[in-house]
Write a protein that holds these residues in place. Structure first.
Motif, PDB file in Angstrom:
ATOM      1  N   THR A  46       0.826  -1.346  -0.089  1.00 48.61           N
ATOM      2  CA  THR A  46      -0.012   0.023  -0.055  1.00 48.61           C
ATOM      3  C   THR A  46       0.874   1.378  -0.011  1.00 48.61           C
ATOM      4  N   GLY A  47       2.135   1.208   0.409  1.00 48.13           N
ATOM      5  CA  GLY A  47       3.019   2.345   0.421  1.00 48.13           C
ATOM      6  C   GLY A  47       2.862   3.046   1.557  1.00 48.13           C
ATOM      7  N   PRO A  48       3.921   4.135   1.619  1.00 50.67           N
ATOM      8  CA  PRO A  48       3.963   4.825   2.823  1.00 50.67           C
ATOM      9  C   PRO A  48       3.045   5.968   3.243  1.00 50.67           C
ATOM     10  N   ASP A  49       2.221   6.060   2.183  1.00 49.48           N
ATOM     11  CA  ASP A  49       1.198   7.252   2.404  1.00 49.48           C
ATOM     12  C   ASP A  49      -0.178   6.630   2.902  1.00 49.48           C
ATOM     13  N   ALA A  50      -0.388   5.435   3.169  1.00 46.90           N
ATOM     14  CA  ALA A  50      -1.675   5.073   3.741  1.00 46.90           C
ATOM     15  C   ALA A  50      -1.841   4.973   5.229  1.00 46.90           C
ATOM     16  N   GLY A  51      -2.589   4.953   5.875  1.00 45.72           N
ATOM     17  CA  GLY A  51      -2.798   5.092   7.243  1.00 45.72           C
ATOM     18  C   GLY A  51      -2.457   6.358   7.785  1.00 45.72           C
ATOM     19  N   ALA A  52      -3.028   6.327   9.118  1.00 40.04           N
ATOM     20  CA  ALA A  52      -2.983   7.641  10.074  1.00 40.04           C
ATOM     21  C   ALA A  52      -1.704   7.818  10.770  1.00 40.04           C
ATOM     22  N   ASP A  53      -0.902   6.904  10.522  1.00 38.17           N
ATOM     23  CA  ASP A  53       0.282   7.101  11.509  1.00 38.17           C
ATOM     24  C   ASP A  53       1.518   7.470  10.569  1.00 38.17           C
ATOM     25  N   GLN A  54       1.338   8.128   9.349  1.00 37.66           N
ATOM     26  CA  GLN A  54       2.315   8.469   8.359  1.00 37.66           C
ATOM     27  C   GLN A  54       2.930   9.873   9.165  1.00 37.66           C
ATOM     28  N   PRO A  55       3.898  10.169   9.290  1.00 40.97           N
ATOM     29  CA  PRO A  55       4.568  11.109   9.937  1.00 40.97           C
ATOM     30  C   PRO A  55       4.628  12.692   9.532  1.00 40.97           C
ATOM     31  N   PHE A  56       4.529  12.724   8.505  1.00 41.57           N
ATOM     32  CA  PHE A  56       4.609  13.998   7.796  1.00 41.57           C
ATOM     33  C   PHE A  56       3.440  14.315   6.853  1.00 41.57           C
ATOM     34  N   SER A  57       2.839  15.597   7.194  1.00 44.18           N
ATOM     35  CA  SER A  57       1.548  16.078   6.535  1.00 44.18           C
ATOM     36  C   SER A  57       1.668  16.336   5.130  1.00 44.18           C
ATOM     37  N   LYS A  58       2.991  16.517   4.664  1.00 41.80           N
ATOM     38  CA  LYS A  58       3.466  16.577   3.359  1.00 41.80           C
ATOM     39  C   LYS A  58       4.155  15.483   2.702  1.00 41.80           C
ATOM     40  N   ASN A  59       4.190  15.483   1.400  1.00 41.27           N
ATOM     41  CA  ASN A  59       4.718  14.414   0.583  1.00 41.27           C
ATOM     42  C   ASN A  59       6.136  14.446   0.855  1.00 41.27           C
ATOM     43  N   PRO A  60       6.647  13.292   1.522  1.00 40.15           N
ATOM     44  CA  PRO A  60       8.154  13.117   1.926  1.00 40.15           C
ATOM     45  C   PRO A  60       9.026  13.495   0.354  1.00 40.15           C
ATOM     46  N   ARG A  61       8.343  12.841  -0.652  1.00 41.68           N
ATOM     47  CA  ARG A  61       9.410  12.898  -1.829  1.00 41.68           C
ATOM     48  C   ARG A  61       9.650  14.458  -2.386  1.00 41.68           C
ATOM     49  N   LYS A  62       8.888  15.548  -1.639  1.00 38.85           N
ATOM     50  CA  LYS A  62       9.007  16.539  -2.303  1.00 38.85           C
ATOM     51  C   LYS A  62       9.365  17.518  -0.964  1.00 38.85           C
TER      52      LYS A  62
ATOM     53  N   PHE B 162       5.971  18.562  10.131  1.00 39.47           N
ATOM     54  CA  PHE B 162       5.812  17.566  11.248  1.00 39.47           C
ATOM     55  C   PHE B 162       5.023  18.132  12.235  1.00 39.47           C
ATOM     56  N   THR B 163       4.248  17.797  13.023  1.00 41.60           N
ATOM     57  CA  THR B 163       3.477  18.359  14.270  1.00 41.60           C
ATOM     58  C   THR B 163       3.710  17.370  15.489  1.00 41.60           C
ATOM     59  N   GLY B 164       4.124  17.863  16.472  1.00 43.23           N
ATOM     60  CA  GLY B 164       4.684  17.386  17.373  1.00 43.23           C
ATOM     61  C   GLY B 164       6.198  17.597  17.682  1.00 43.23           C
ATOM     62  N   GLY B 165       6.424  16.855  18.963  1.00 44.41           N
ATOM     63  CA  GLY B 165       7.983  17.118  19.376  1.00 44.41           C
ATOM     64  C   GLY B 165       8.658  15.865  19.107  1.00 44.41           C
TER      65      GLY B 165
ATOM     66  N   VAL C 294      15.161  11.059   7.193  1.00 44.33           N
ATOM     67  CA  VAL C 294      15.799  10.121   6.282  1.00 44.33           C
ATOM     68  C   VAL C 294      14.928   8.633   6.131  1.00 44.33           C
ATOM     69  N   GLN C 295      14.635   8.331   7.307  1.00 43.75           N
ATOM     70  CA  GLN C 295      13.701   6.865   7.231  1.00 43.75           C
ATOM     71  C   GLN C 295      12.476   7.117   6.362  1.00 43.75           C
ATOM     72  N   GLU C 296      11.704   8.182   6.215  1.00 41.48           N
ATOM     73  CA  GLU C 296      10.637   8.317   5.452  1.00 41.48           C
ATOM     74  C   GLU C 296      11.252   8.369   3.975  1.00 41.48           C
ATOM     75  N   LEU C 297      12.354   9.052   3.835  1.00 39.31           N
ATOM     76  CA  LEU C 297      12.572   9.000   2.071  1.00 39.31           C
ATOM     77  C   LEU C 297      13.117   7.645   1.768  1.00 39.31           C
ATOM     78  N   LEU C 298      13.577   6.675   2.584  1.00 37.98           N
ATOM     79  CA  LEU C 298      13.900   5.490   2.386  1.00 37.98           C
ATOM     80  C   LEU C 298      12.597   4.572   2.165  1.00 37.98           C
ATOM     81  N   ILE C 299      11.745   4.950   2.952  1.00 37.12           N
ATOM     82  CA  ILE C 299      10.489   3.859   2.878  1.00 37.12           C
ATOM     83  C   ILE C 299       9.740   4.519   1.428  1.00 37.12           C
TER      84      ILE C 299
END
Length: 352
Positions: A20-36, A60-63, A321-326
């Motif tokens: 399904t890819g990294p953009d599916a689900g509510a737990d994705q870290p970033f509100s914008k496309n990590p590729r951009k 990213f929202t949070g600490g 970096v983790q999200e770019l790899l994913i």
């Protein structure tokens, strides 16, 4: 010239994806496309690194607490995608492998007579032979650049360390040896490239062979320009052979760098990490920033994009970096290789 584009490359159009890819689900870290999100091409031209905030938590929202939890939570997805990459190379049907290889090669323009001529002028015969021997097939190459204490080693440990070490190749590039100085500077780089199915990480990289001569003044502007052109042609050829290249500059403020370098001197457990040359490089920080900006802008390409990641917060840089790899692994659109045997028959044989 590199292909400059704000938008990232789309997923491979090979219709193999069962993920399904990294953009599916509510737990994705970033509100914008990590590729951009951290792309150099979105920062304007000419690039001015001093205008890029080093403590910003873009998208990213949070600490730190939330970021650290997400880093652990997303490690499982990264590990599974790495396993899928290796499974594809090891066991996918030939038709699937050819489809992926062709789609990867299509991301880069075909080699023209002009490119072939320029390569003969910039590459040595040994480099051409090494490139010719590289097998085709998908693999990831993560390039990490940044000033001393920017967190490259921490990314390797905390992000890359979540993957199976049997499928990870990490190389660190320091000063070339006397033997390496007698070779073309790309030869030692090619020797460290990952095999198909692997994730390769360069802690510093072939970009040092442009950055250091430009900062030190040991090469003329024309010589530096030739090296930049060489790297562009080099990465084009890697992409044709299946390399998915992710280039990251960890962007650290002078104040945070000073604090981290001093902490190394203050702790006997970190003093081994300090090198007196760190102070020399820090004294030339303005020159490094200027050269880095020109280099990143000149070598940013759709098939080998540069990302400038704010690195004052270690947890944020690692999560990015983790999200770019994913994202890069998911965009390969791979699927688990189907069994080439009778599953039920094998089940009966085992039970018998």
């Amino acid at each position: 010239m590199a292909t400059r584009a704000t938008d990232p490359l789309p997923p491979l159009d090979v219709n193999l994806s069962g993920f399904t890819g990294p953009d599916a689900g509510a737990d994705q870290p970033f509100s914008k496309n990590p590729r951009k999100l951290w792309r150099v091409s979105r920062l304007g031209s000419p690039l001015e690194l001093e205008q890029v905030r080093t403590a910003r938590r873009s998208g990213f929202t949070g600490g730190k607490q939330r970021g650290s939890k997400l880093l652990v939570a997303r490690a499982g997805m990264l590990s599974e995608l790495q396993k899928l990459l290796w499974a594809h190379v090891a066991g996918a049907p030939i038709a699937d492998q050819r489809a992926v290889n062709a789609a990867l090669a299509a991301r880069v323009p075909r080699r023209s007579p002009a490119e072939a001529q320029r390569r003969s002028e910039l590459f040595s015969p040994e480099v051409e032979e090494q490139l010719k021997q590289l097998p085709r097939g998908p693999r990831i190459l993560l390039v990490l650049q940044g000033m001393d204490a920017s967190g490259k080693g921490g990314v390797v440990k905390s992000v890359v360390g979540a993957m199976n070490p049997l499928g990870v190749d990490v190389a660190a590039f320091g000063r070339p040896t006397a033997a390496q100085r007698r070779q073309h500077y790309l030869e030692r780089v090619i020797a460290q490239l990952p095999e198909p199915g692997h994730v390769g990480v360069f802690d510093r990289s072939h970009y040092e062979d442009v950055l250091v001569p430009a900062v030190s003044g040991s090469h003329s502007e024309d010589q530096v320009a030739e090296r930049v052109e060489t790297l562009l042609l080099f990465e084009q050829e890697l992409a044709r052979r299946g390399f998915v290249i992710i280039k990251v500059m960890l962007h650290l403020s002078p104040q945070e760098q000073l604090a981290r370098l001093l902490s190394r001197l203050d702790s006997e457990h970190k003093q081994w990490k300090y090198d007196p040359s760190d102070a020399d490089a820090r004294a030339q920080a303005d020159t490094y920033q200027r050269v880095y900006a020109a280099l990143l802008e000149a070598t940013d390409a759709a098939y080998a994009p540069w990302h400038i990641i704010p690195a004052d917060r270690k947890w944020y840089a690692r999560l990015a970096v983790q999200e770019l790899l994913i994202a890069a692994l998911a965009d390969l659109n791979l699927r688990w290789p189907p069994a080439d045997y009778d599953i039920e028959a094998e089940r009966r044989r085992l039970l018998e």
